[in-house]
Design an enzyme around this catalytic site. Structure first.
Site, mmCIF file in Angstrom:
data_model
loop_
_atom_site.group_PDB
_atom_site.id
_atom_site.type_symbol
_atom_site.label_atom_id
_atom_site.label_comp_id
_atom_site.label_asym_id
_atom_site.label_seq_id
_atom_site.Cartn_x
_atom_site.Cartn_y
_atom_site.Cartn_z
ATOM 1 N N ARG A 107 -0.744 4.473 0.065
ATOM 2 C CA ARG A 107 -1.708 5.568 0.151
ATOM 3 C C ARG A 107 -1.355 6.635 1.185
ATOM 4 O O ARG A 107 -1.864 7.732 1.140
ATOM 5 C CB ARG A 107 -3.107 5.006 0.435
ATOM 6 C CG ARG A 107 -3.754 4.482 -0.812
ATOM 7 C CD ARG A 107 -5.112 3.898 -0.514
ATOM 8 N NE ARG A 107 -5.010 2.589 0.116
ATOM 9 C CZ ARG A 107 -6.054 1.904 0.545
ATOM 10 N NH1 ARG A 107 -7.254 2.416 0.449
ATOM 11 N NH2 ARG A 107 -5.906 0.715 1.085
ATOM 12 N N ASP A 129 0.847 -1.191 0.000
ATOM 13 C CA ASP A 129 0.000 0.000 0.000
ATOM 14 C C ASP A 129 0.884 1.243 0.000
ATOM 15 O O ASP A 129 1.868 1.287 0.739
ATOM 16 C CB ASP A 129 -0.858 -0.032 1.285
ATOM 17 C CG ASP A 129 -2.110 0.787 1.182
ATOM 18 O OD1 ASP A 129 -2.011 1.951 0.795
ATOM 19 O OD2 ASP A 129 -3.189 0.253 1.510
#
Ligand SMILES: Nc1nc2c(ncn2[C@@H]2O[C@H](COP(=O)(O)OP(=O)(O)OP(=O)(O)O)[C@@H](O)[C@H]2O)c(=O)[nH]1
Ligand SMILES: [Zn+2]
Length: 499
Positions: free
Chosen positions: A409, A407
């Site tokens: 983000r 990830d």
């Protein structure tokens, strides 16, 4: 040979010497001093050609190859265009013509805080107090429009009637330099507050716009038909399930010291990484430590607010909220490999119901495709999953094998928009993500209930994803599967499908 040509030649020679002695810091410093002395004696090229050293970086802006060959002002006959004017590769604090408009990030008074100035037009360049460009990733299309002359370099926007459709804030959070670091809290009012600067010819643009609209989603029409959602004529406008919504579009605007602090890195490390990993696109990240604001070339976000926008910050009414990260394949095109569109629609429906009950409903949509790894990486992962056995136990490993992480983000910056909206508590958080949850509560915003996606909204093929997420720490009201059980959760194989 004119004095300018002579100097230009000398600079080129010195550059060659500098390049050959880069590793000898003392000799390098001497060479740099010599160049700068010569440069400073030439008024015309002062802003153009300059050399600086940092631990391992040398920047030189020689005469543009596109230029007419002359560097003396008297020799320049025709008005330079953006592609023929002298190239300014970088600037330095304190040089002639460098006079940034004051910027005090987090100041409660907008005028004292100062406008974000990032344009590079003749009247704006020296007054800039921000690096980067407006429009996030769309700044590249802006560059194309200028290169092809579809857009005139001296076009100035006419902001008549573009002001926000509702009032928002100012909230105390706007003047806390630690609470809002990834957007400009005054970005929606820039044309109004800084009108006098604009009238002086400085290019100042809004980074936030607020409008209202109707939206129509087939699933919500079904909800109305099924009696789950009632038409009230105000929020659910009619039997087609059309929704009235207030929308806020927000471009990224980073206050670098605050962003660095959020991630627990020092500002220099952040600046260096941004410089290096954007192909050296923004040398001022290195040469202008006095400029603290950066408009990065990334996607922004949109707030969809149902009901009265003033209620978002009203602690006396309930707030239902979904934070959603872009998944174009599912959100728009209905791919069934993940839960994105169903959760988004569930979020919208719950937000609408909360607003109809006298509270507030908000959905915030971030452009962070494929967990900010991008769609190409995502599809590579899909291939790797479907060419093997698509097991929940292997779900994140497949992404890590390709992207190195599962990830990207960086949810730590996400709560800024909540602070900007004046939100201090969320009664119903329509998300199972532990990363979103932690980012929000770490910012001092309370979360009451956490609401998972209902089981009957989970497409069969996305069971792999949801069970892997729950195992990795996502919130659930159900059972967390063991690793052994997880290996029995399998997605559809390609050969099971008629293409
Ligand atoms: N790289 C990658 N990204 C995916 C995959 N499946 C979904 N995504 C992305 O994961 C993100 C999902 O974001 P959200 O819908 O906000 O959900 P979430 O953060 O997982 O958590 P919830 O709030 O509980 O839904 C989107 O950016 C999707 O594009 C995948 O297999 N690989
Ligand atoms: Zn998805």
């Amino acid at each position: 040979m004119s004095e300018s040509e002579n100097t230009h030649q000398l600079l080129q020679q010195l550059l060659t010497v500098v390049s050959s002695i880069q590793h000898d810091q003392k000799a390098l410093t001497a060479a740099v001093d010599a160049i700068n002395t010569r440069v400073n004696s030439l008024s015309d090229v002062k802003e153009v050609t300059s050399v600086a050293t940092s631990s391992s970086t040398v920047f030189v802006a020689p005469q543009s190859p596109l230029d007419d060959g002359s560097i003396s002002s008297s020799a320049v006959q025709k008005k330079p265009t953006p592609s023929t004017s002298k190239i300014i590769l970088t600037t330095y604090p304190g040089r002639m013509g460098i006079d940034p408009l004051p910027m005090v990030w987090g100041h409660a008074n907008a005028k004292e805080r100062g406008p974000v100035v990032v344009g590079r037009g003749p009247q704006t360049h020296g007054r800039r107090n921000a690096i980067g460009a407006h429009g996030g990733s769309y700044s590249i299309y802006h560059a194309l429009a200028l290169a092809t002359q579809e857009l005139s370099a001296d076009h100035r926007p006419d902001f008549t009637n573009t002001e926000p459709v509702c009032n928002i804030g100012p909230f105390p959070q706007w003047s806390d330099p630690k609470k809002i670091v990834a957007m400009d809290p005054w970005g929606h009012l820039a044309p109004e507050i800084f009108k006098s600067n604009i009238d002086e010819g400085i290019d100042i643009r809004p980074t936030i716009a607020v409008t209202k609209a109707h939206m129509h989603l087939p699933e919500l029409e079904h909800s109305v038909k099924a009696g789950r959602l009632k038409v009230d004529g105000d929020i659910v406008v009619n039997e087609l399930g059309e929704l009235a919504v207030t929308k806020f579009a927000v471009e990224p605007c980073w206050y670098l010291p605050g962003v660095a602090e959020r991630f627990g890195v020092d500002e220099g490390t952040l600046r260096r990484s941004l410089f290096e990993n954007t192909g050296g696109s923004f040398p001022e990240l290195i040469t202008r430590p006095d400029i603290k604001v950066f408009l990065p070339p990334i996607g922004g976000l949109t707030v969809y607010c149902f009901g009265d926008p003033a209620k978002m910050s009203d602690r006396s009414v309930k707030l239902s909220l979904r934070i959603h990260d872009e998944c174009n394949g599912s959100d728009v095109f209905g791919s069934d490999i993940c839960t994105c569109r169903p959760y988004l629609l569930f979020g919208i429906e719950e937000a609408v119901k909360e607003a109809q009950n006298g509270g507030s409903g908000v959905v915030i949509y971030f452009r962070k495709e494929g967990r900010a790894l991008g769609e190409v990486t995502k599809y590579l992962v899909y291939n790797a999953r479907k060419r093997g056995i698509d097991r929940a136990s292997e779900y994140f490993k497949r992404t890590e094998n390709i992207a190195g992480v599962k990830d990207m983000r960086f949810q730590a910056l996400m709560p800024d928009i909540l602070h900007w909206l004046g939100i201090t508590k969320i009664d119903r958080m329509l998300s199972m993500s532990n990363m979103k949850y932690e980012a929000i509560v770490n910012q001092g915003i309370e979360i009451g209930e956490r609401v998972p996606i209902p089981d009957d909204m989970i497409p069969a093929d996305s069971r792999v994803e949801i069970d892997a997420k729950i195992h990795a720490g996502y919130f659930t009201t159900g059972k967390v599967l063991t690793m052994e059980e997880l290996s029995t959760v399998q997605g559809r194989a390609w050969e099971d499908v008629d293409h």
